[in-house]
Design a protein around this motif. Structure first.
Motif, short mmCIF file in Angstrom:
data_model
loop_
_atom_site.label_atom_id
_atom_site.label_comp_id
_atom_site.label_asym_id
_atom_site.label_seq_id
_atom_site.Cartn_x
_atom_site.Cartn_y
_atom_site.Cartn_z
N HIS A 72 0.84 -1.19 0.00
CA HIS A 72 0.00 0.00 0.00
C HIS A 72 0.88 1.24 0.00
CE1 HIS A 72 -4.13 -1.44 0.27
NE2 HIS A 72 -3.54 -2.53 0.71
N GLU A 73 0.79 1.98 -1.09
CA GLU A 73 1.55 3.23 -1.23
C GLU A 73 0.55 4.34 -1.50
OE1 GLU A 73 4.89 2.88 -3.84
OE2 GLU A 73 5.38 0.90 -3.04
N GLY A 74 0.48 5.31 -0.60
CA GLY A 74 -0.47 6.41 -0.73
C GLY A 74 -1.82 6.11 -0.10
N ASP A 75 -2.00 4.87 0.36
CA ASP A 75 -3.24 4.51 1.05
C ASP A 75 -2.94 3.42 2.07
OD1 ASP A 75 -3.05 2.07 -0.36
OD2 ASP A 75 -4.59 2.63 -1.81
N SER A 76 -3.95 3.01 2.80
CA SER A 76 -3.85 1.90 3.74
C SER A 76 -5.09 1.05 3.52
CB SER A 76 -3.78 2.42 5.18
OG SER A 76 -4.94 3.15 5.50
N GLU A 77 -5.23 -0.04 4.29
CA GLU A 77 -6.42 -0.87 4.15
C GLU A 77 -6.81 -1.46 5.49
OE1 GLU A 77 -8.38 -4.17 1.18
OE2 GLU A 77 -6.21 -3.99 1.21
N ILE A 78 -8.10 -1.42 5.75
CA ILE A 78 -8.69 -2.02 6.94
C ILE A 78 -9.65 -3.10 6.44
CG2 ILE A 78 -10.11 -1.62 8.98
CD1 ILE A 78 -9.23 1.45 8.46
#
Length: 110
Positions: A51-57
């Motif tokens: 994840h580059e520029g974002d994340s994830e849940i």
């Protein structure tokens, strides 16, 4: 705002991010952030990605599986939540005999 993901048309994405099998998802995308109701059928995976520029849940709604995160494998089951911060790498794996159903949010970090 309320989004009725049940009204979205599911997308079937074979070998998503280089994974195995199909990833089936209902996605709301507002141009920056993604809200996802996803299903991984038995033996399907979402390929390893960073994840580059974002994340994830990811919150597991039904079934069980594993997440490969930063070189380690962790089991997941209904009620578990996985967080992949920006700059980290993960893969979602359905290593069970039933669908792995989850809710995910991918917020932009910048």
């Amino acid at each position: 705002m309320i989004y009725h993901l049940q009204n979205e048309t599911p997308e079937v994405m074979p070998r998503f991010k280089g994974g195995e099998g199909d990833f089936i998802a209902k996605i709301h995308f507002d141009g920056r952030n993604k809200i996802i109701h996803g299903t991984l059928p038995p033996k399907a995976t979402i390929g390893k990605h960073t994840h580059e520029g974002d994340s994830e849940i990811i919150y597991i709604l039904k079934g069980s599986g594993s997440v490969f995160c930063d070189g380690e494998i962790f089991p997941l089951a209904a009620g578990d939540c996985h967080y992949c911060p920006e700059g980290h790498t993960h893969s979602l794996i359905n290593d069970s005999e039933e669908d792995l159903v989850f809710f995910a949010v991918v917020p932009v970090q910048k």
